[in-house]
Enzyme design. Structure first.
Site, PDB file in Angstrom:
ATOM      1  N   LYS A 188     -84.849 -53.105  86.402  1.00 25.82           N
ATOM      2  CA  LYS A 188     -85.838 -53.315  85.343  1.00 25.82           C
ATOM      3  C   LYS A 188     -85.372 -52.657  84.047  1.00 25.82           C
ATOM      4  CE  LYS A 188     -90.820 -52.498  84.563  1.00 25.82           C
ATOM      5  NZ  LYS A 188     -92.038 -51.963  85.206  1.00 25.82           N
ATOM      6  N   SER A 213     -95.788 -54.839  84.805  1.00 25.22           N
ATOM      7  CA  SER A 213     -94.712 -54.995  83.851  1.00 25.22           C
ATOM      8  C   SER A 213     -93.400 -55.404  84.517  1.00 25.22           C
ATOM      9  CB  SER A 213     -94.515 -53.678  83.081  1.00 25.22           C
ATOM     10  OG  SER A 213     -94.142 -52.603  83.941  1.00 25.22           O
ATOM     11  N   SER A 220     -97.668 -51.717  88.211  1.00 22.33           N
ATOM     12  CA  SER A 220     -96.608 -52.640  87.842  1.00 22.33           C
ATOM     13  C   SER A 220     -95.550 -52.923  88.902  1.00 22.33           C
ATOM     14  CB  SER A 220     -95.924 -52.156  86.559  1.00 22.33           C
ATOM     15  OG  SER A 220     -96.831 -52.215  85.485  1.00 22.33           O
TER      16      SER A 220
END
Length: 470
Positions: free
Chosen positions: A83, A158, A182
């Protein structure tokens, strides 16, 4: 392919429909080579990304080079994405924003070092919402990350990019992190397994360790329980928090029957009728397996909603007010989205309340500990409503609108971030529209092994739907 049709890259290449553990077995048996596995993952990523917008940075040439001499570790040669809010040497960390221009990181951050020391091969960085503030990764210039199940719908956030790539079959496992849901929210949206571990279970970057209340935990999203369990087993070989009992090697359901509390409302909000019904069906499944189930009100103080929002907004204030110092001369706050700027304004307007709110958030583990003296596990929906269409959580639609919609949708996830407790989203339900609807199971701090054992049992009792339909 139309937006109504599920998008996936599963096929007859080297990856097939193998999960990460299956891929490791095939590599060890000599049925596959690491270069062909990595090449297949690159081809799959290139096939799906134009439609889901999940990749923030491509490092395909690096991955090809690393495939020739993969580092040691159980997952040696297994392709992944990291990420784009943690540092990986040689890759920029853009954090889902275009308000600055990131330079390539000089070194791996603490989490990436641990993550990649398990042997995983990074193909690049995955997309997220701006600074991870929203539960939908949409940006006026970067674009929306879309669900591979139905591209008119959000892929959550996210950790949207990682989740879309795993669900679509580009890679079997990808990094995610969770400061308000998330890992669990995009796992729910994309039909994946997403475990937010106990606070400080894994290595973390310096900026996260410095937070006044450490609400963020790193982890992974996967398609199977055994992949998630194997990751935590291998991560513990690289990094161990000696203050927590080890998770160990969890490979099958547990024998102990649990006391399970069922919660269908939180933060003064109720799940939609459809989601409540799916949650109660999951509760019936759990009860049918011999566990004791009881529906109860959420054990959350009335002040929690406002307190957590104020603490969350403080994180935006720090970024907005120190942007030039933190991100250099390219910093342009005018390019931030309305949500980030609105959170900054919210914190400034309520700054006098922040110390008290922060103290209550920090002490939330107390009511959690009391609750878990009576109940081993709490079951709730991961999110309170079915997956929204792209645009419903548009961060540029005005702060008041988007924050109200966000709070209503993610009502169930922030509690575990405040308490530091583990919680796992499992793809146990589907909506009438055919979209995944995750079910969340939470436990007391340090009880990941129990959650994984329960997850194995539920996966066997109600096999998870795959995007390719088999």
């Amino acid at each position: 392919m139309g937006a109504m049709e599920p998008l996936h890259a599963f096929g007859d290449d080297a990856l097939g429909d193998l999960d990460a553990v299956g891929l490791v077995a095939a590599l060890h048996a000599g049925h596959l080579s690491v270069p062909e596995v990595v090449e297949a993952a690159i081809a799959r990523t290139e096939a799906v990304d134009p439609e889901v917008n999940a990749v923030a940075f491509r490092a395909f040439d690096r991955a090809r080079s690393e495939a020739l001499e993969p580092r040691d570790g159980f997952f040696a040669g297994v392709p992944t994405f990291v990420k784009d809010n943690v540092d990986v040497a040689g890759m920029p960390t853009q954090r889902g924003s275009d308000a600055f221009v990131a330079r390539p990181a000089k070194a791996d951050g603490d989490f990436a070092r641990m993550y990649l020391d398990t042997g995983l091969v990074p193909l690049g960085k995955s997309q997220l919402s701006e600074f991870g503030f929203s539960a939908a990764a949409e940006h006026v210039r970067i674009g929306a990350v879309r669900s591979p199940w139905h591209r008119d719908h959000s892929a959550g956030a996210s950790s949207a990019g990682s989740s879309a790539l795993v669900a679509a079959g580009a890679v079997p496992i990808a990094h995610a992190n969770d400061g308000g849901g998330s890992i669990r929210i995009p796992a729910s949206v994309n039909g994946l397994v997403g475990l937010k571990p106990t606070r400080d279970r894994l290595a973390q970057d310096t900026s996260l360790r410095a937070m006044p209340v450490r609400i963020v935990s790193d982890g992974v999203v996967t398609r199977t329980v055994r992949d998630t369990a194997a990751f935590y087993r291998e991560a513990e070989k690289v990094f161990r928090n000696l203050e927590l009992a080890p998770i160990g090697d969890i490979t099958h359901p547990g024998r102990r029957r649990l006391t399970v509390a069922v919660v269908t409302g939180a933060l003064g909000l109720e799940a939609t009728p459809e989601v409540r019904e799916l949650t109660l069906k999951t509760a019936a499944l759990v009860e049918g397996l011999g566990h004791r189930v009881e529906e109860v009100p959420a054990p959350v103080p009335d002040s929690f909603r406002d307190d957590f929002l104020l603490y969350w907004s403080m994180l935006a204030l720090v970024i907005v007010r120190s942007g030039r110092l933190g991100f250099g001369g390219t910093w342009d706050p005018d390019r931030l989205d309305d949500l980030t700027r609105g959170l900054d304004r919210h914190c400034r307007r309520h700054l006098h309340r922040l110390p008290f709110a922060m103290r209550r958030v920090a002490r939330s583990h107390r009511w959690s500990e009391e609750f878990h003296r009576r109940y081993d596990v709490v079951l709730s929906p991961t999110v309170a409503a079915p997956t929204p269409l792209v645009g419903y959580l548009d961060p540029n639609a005005g702060y008041e609108q988007v924050i109200e919609r966000l709070v209503e949708w993610v009502a169930f996830t922030p509690m575990a971030n405040a308490t530091g407790d583990p919680a796992i989203s499992l793809p146990l339900a589907s909506t009438d529209a055919g979209l995944p609807q995750g079910m969340m199971f939470g436990a007391a701090a340090g009880q990941e092994a129990m959650l994984l054992e329960l997850a194995y049992e539920l996966e066997a009792a109600a096999p998870f739907a795959r995007i390719q339909g088999d």
